[in-house]
Write a protein that holds these residues in place. Sequence first.
Motif, PDB file in Angstrom:
ATOM      1  N   GLY A 244     -82.765  49.757  46.385  1.00 27.72           N
ATOM      2  CA  GLY A 244     -81.830  49.146  45.453  1.00 27.72           C
ATOM      3  C   GLY A 244     -80.805  50.124  44.942  1.00 27.72           C
ATOM      4  N   ASN A 245     -81.241  51.363  44.643  1.00 29.04           N
ATOM      5  CA  ASN A 245     -80.327  52.356  44.102  1.00 29.04           C
ATOM      6  C   ASN A 245     -79.198  52.681  45.066  1.00 29.04           C
ATOM      7  N   ALA A 246     -79.506  52.685  46.358  1.00 23.43           N
ATOM      8  CA  ALA A 246     -78.481  52.969  47.365  1.00 23.43           C
ATOM      9  C   ALA A 246     -77.377  51.913  47.303  1.00 23.43           C
ATOM     10  N   LEU A 247     -77.762  50.649  47.170  1.00 22.52           N
ATOM     11  CA  LEU A 247     -76.774  49.575  47.087  1.00 22.52           C
ATOM     12  C   LEU A 247     -75.934  49.685  45.824  1.00 22.52           C
ATOM     13  N   VAL A 248     -76.585  50.027  44.723  1.00 22.80           N
ATOM     14  CA  VAL A 248     -75.864  50.188  43.456  1.00 22.80           C
ATOM     15  C   VAL A 248     -74.747  51.208  43.625  1.00 22.80           C
ATOM     16  N   GLN A 249     -75.085  52.349  44.201  1.00 23.12           N
ATOM     17  CA  GLN A 249     -74.103  53.424  44.365  1.00 23.12           C
ATOM     18  C   GLN A 249     -73.015  53.064  45.365  1.00 23.12           C
ATOM     19  N   MET A 250     -73.390  52.349  46.427  1.00 24.66           N
ATOM     20  CA  MET A 250     -72.393  51.949  47.428  1.00 24.66           C
ATOM     21  C   MET A 250     -71.343  51.019  46.820  1.00 24.66           C
TER      22      MET A 250
ATOM     23  N   PHE B   8     -79.908  41.139  45.483  1.00 23.76           N
ATOM     24  CA  PHE B   8     -78.845  40.587  44.643  1.00 23.76           C
ATOM     25  C   PHE B   8     -78.791  41.327  43.310  1.00 23.76           C
ATOM     26  N   GLY B   9     -79.964  41.650  42.765  1.00 22.10           N
ATOM     27  CA  GLY B   9     -80.027  42.369  41.495  1.00 22.10           C
ATOM     28  C   GLY B   9     -79.387  43.743  41.593  1.00 22.10           C
TER      29      GLY B   9
ATOM     30  N   CYS C 262     -77.037  44.595  43.653  1.00 22.99           N
ATOM     31  CA  CYS C 262     -75.589  44.388  43.763  1.00 22.99           C
ATOM     32  C   CYS C 262     -74.979  44.075  42.395  1.00 22.99           C
ATOM     33  N   GLN C 263     -75.705  43.307  41.585  1.00 23.83           N
ATOM     34  CA  GLN C 263     -75.247  43.026  40.226  1.00 23.83           C
ATOM     35  C   GLN C 263     -75.143  44.319  39.421  1.00 23.83           C
ATOM     36  N   ASP C 264     -76.151  45.181  39.578  1.00 24.77           N
ATOM     37  CA  ASP C 264     -76.128  46.466  38.873  1.00 24.77           C
ATOM     38  C   ASP C 264     -74.930  47.301  39.320  1.00 24.77           C
ATOM     39  N   GLY C 265     -74.616  47.218  40.606  1.00 24.31           N
ATOM     40  CA  GLY C 265     -73.452  47.938  41.124  1.00 24.31           C
ATOM     41  C   GLY C 265     -72.159  47.433  40.496  1.00 24.31           C
ATOM     42  N   MET C 266     -72.051  46.115  40.314  1.00 26.44           N
ATOM     43  CA  MET C 266     -70.868  45.528  39.682  1.00 26.44           C
ATOM     44  C   MET C 266     -70.757  45.952  38.216  1.00 26.44           C
ATOM     45  N   VAL C 267     -71.902  46.091  37.559  1.00 26.95           N
ATOM     46  CA  VAL C 267     -71.898  46.567  36.175  1.00 26.95           C
ATOM     47  C   VAL C 267     -71.327  47.985  36.116  1.00 26.95           C
ATOM     48  N   GLU C 268     -71.712  48.813  37.091  1.00 23.54           N
ATOM     49  CA  GLU C 268     -71.195  50.184  37.145  1.00 23.54           C
ATOM     50  C   GLU C 268     -69.683  50.188  37.371  1.00 23.54           C
ATOM     51  N   VAL C 269     -69.211  49.261  38.215  1.00 23.54           N
ATOM     52  CA  VAL C 269     -67.775  49.138  38.449  1.00 23.54           C
ATOM     53  C   VAL C 269     -67.065  48.782  37.135  1.00 23.54           C
ATOM     54  N   GLY C 270     -67.654  47.844  36.391  1.00 26.43           N
ATOM     55  CA  GLY C 270     -67.078  47.451  35.105  1.00 26.43           C
ATOM     56  C   GLY C 270     -67.004  48.612  34.136  1.00 26.43           C
ATOM     57  N   LYS C 271     -68.029  49.443  34.132  1.00 28.04           N
ATOM     58  CA  LYS C 271     -68.052  50.618  33.248  1.00 28.04           C
ATOM     59  C   LYS C 271     -66.943  51.601  33.642  1.00 28.04           C
TER      60      LYS C 271
ATOM     61  N   ALA D 243     -65.643  36.763  39.611  1.00 29.54           N
ATOM     62  CA  ALA D 243     -66.473  37.766  40.281  1.00 29.54           C
ATOM     63  C   ALA D 243     -67.473  38.392  39.319  1.00 29.54           C
ATOM     64  N   MET D 244     -67.017  38.728  38.116  1.00 30.70           N
ATOM     65  CA  MET D 244     -67.898  39.379  37.152  1.00 30.70           C
ATOM     66  C   MET D 244     -68.949  38.415  36.611  1.00 30.70           C
ATOM     67  N   LEU D 245     -68.568  37.158  36.415  1.00 34.30           N
ATOM     68  CA  LEU D 245     -69.551  36.166  35.962  1.00 34.30           C
ATOM     69  C   LEU D 245     -70.606  35.936  37.042  1.00 34.30           C
ATOM     70  N   SER D 246     -70.165  35.882  38.291  1.00 32.22           N
ATOM     71  CA  SER D 246     -71.107  35.714  39.401  1.00 32.22           C
ATOM     72  C   SER D 246     -72.062  36.901  39.453  1.00 32.22           C
ATOM     73  N   ALA D 247     -71.522  38.086  39.208  1.00 36.02           N
ATOM     74  CA  ALA D 247     -72.348  39.286  39.187  1.00 36.02           C
ATOM     75  C   ALA D 247     -73.335  39.247  38.030  1.00 36.02           C
ATOM     76  N   GLY D 248     -72.960  38.532  36.973  1.00 34.82           N
ATOM     77  CA  GLY D 248     -73.826  38.392  35.813  1.00 34.82           C
ATOM     78  C   GLY D 248     -74.818  37.254  35.945  1.00 34.82           C
ATOM     79  N   ASN D 249     -74.930  36.711  37.154  1.00 31.48           N
ATOM     80  CA  ASN D 249     -75.880  35.641  37.478  1.00 31.48           C
ATOM     81  C   ASN D 249     -75.520  34.302  36.851  1.00 31.48           C
TER      82      ASN D 249
END
Length: 206
Positions: free
Chosen positions: A2-8, A35-36, A38-47, A107-113
Amino acid sequence: MGNALVQMIAKLEDENVMTEVKRQLEAGTDPVEIFGACQDGMVEVGKKFQAGEFFVSDLMMSGAIFKDVGDLIKPYLKSTEESKAEKVVVGTVEGDIHDIGKDLVVAMLSAGNFDVIDVGVDVKPMVFVDALKESGAKVLGLSCLLTTCYDAVKETVAAVAAAGLRDQVKIMIGGGPVDQGVVEYTGADAYGKDAQDAVKLCKELM
């Protein structure tokens, strides 16, 4: 994994993300776990965006990556994740054809489930009303980048009220010039400053 996907995703490595998602699906990894991540990755993008490290173009790219990932793994999620997702109707009001801000919010709402019903741009009030009735969504997101379209926001809020849905639906608005004054003028419930803020606001309104 999962961590690899978050960073990618956080690094906007689109090809690597898709390769890794496919590899994990083929290996039998729980699609909810993928999916989780990927959501975490989107959160990092938002930050990164809030910190000034990323720009709107980067947000758009991350949204496109997340959409592609979603298209790939959602068939595996239908029996689990989608049944739990809260529904939100989103669109740009009548007279305004801008879609960048709306697409970022989607996109962000979708990432937020959230299960997002995107009705598009230049949307008439009754189209929003019909989408709310059909979906049973409890939150309506209205995008407006033109000051000349504030009345369209107001008319949409009025149409929701006329349909007898106002007590059941929270309405949030957003767009460059939108502020608390516009909320009060249109009769909406709240406004979001950016796509990340819209997710936070949506959760609060729920």
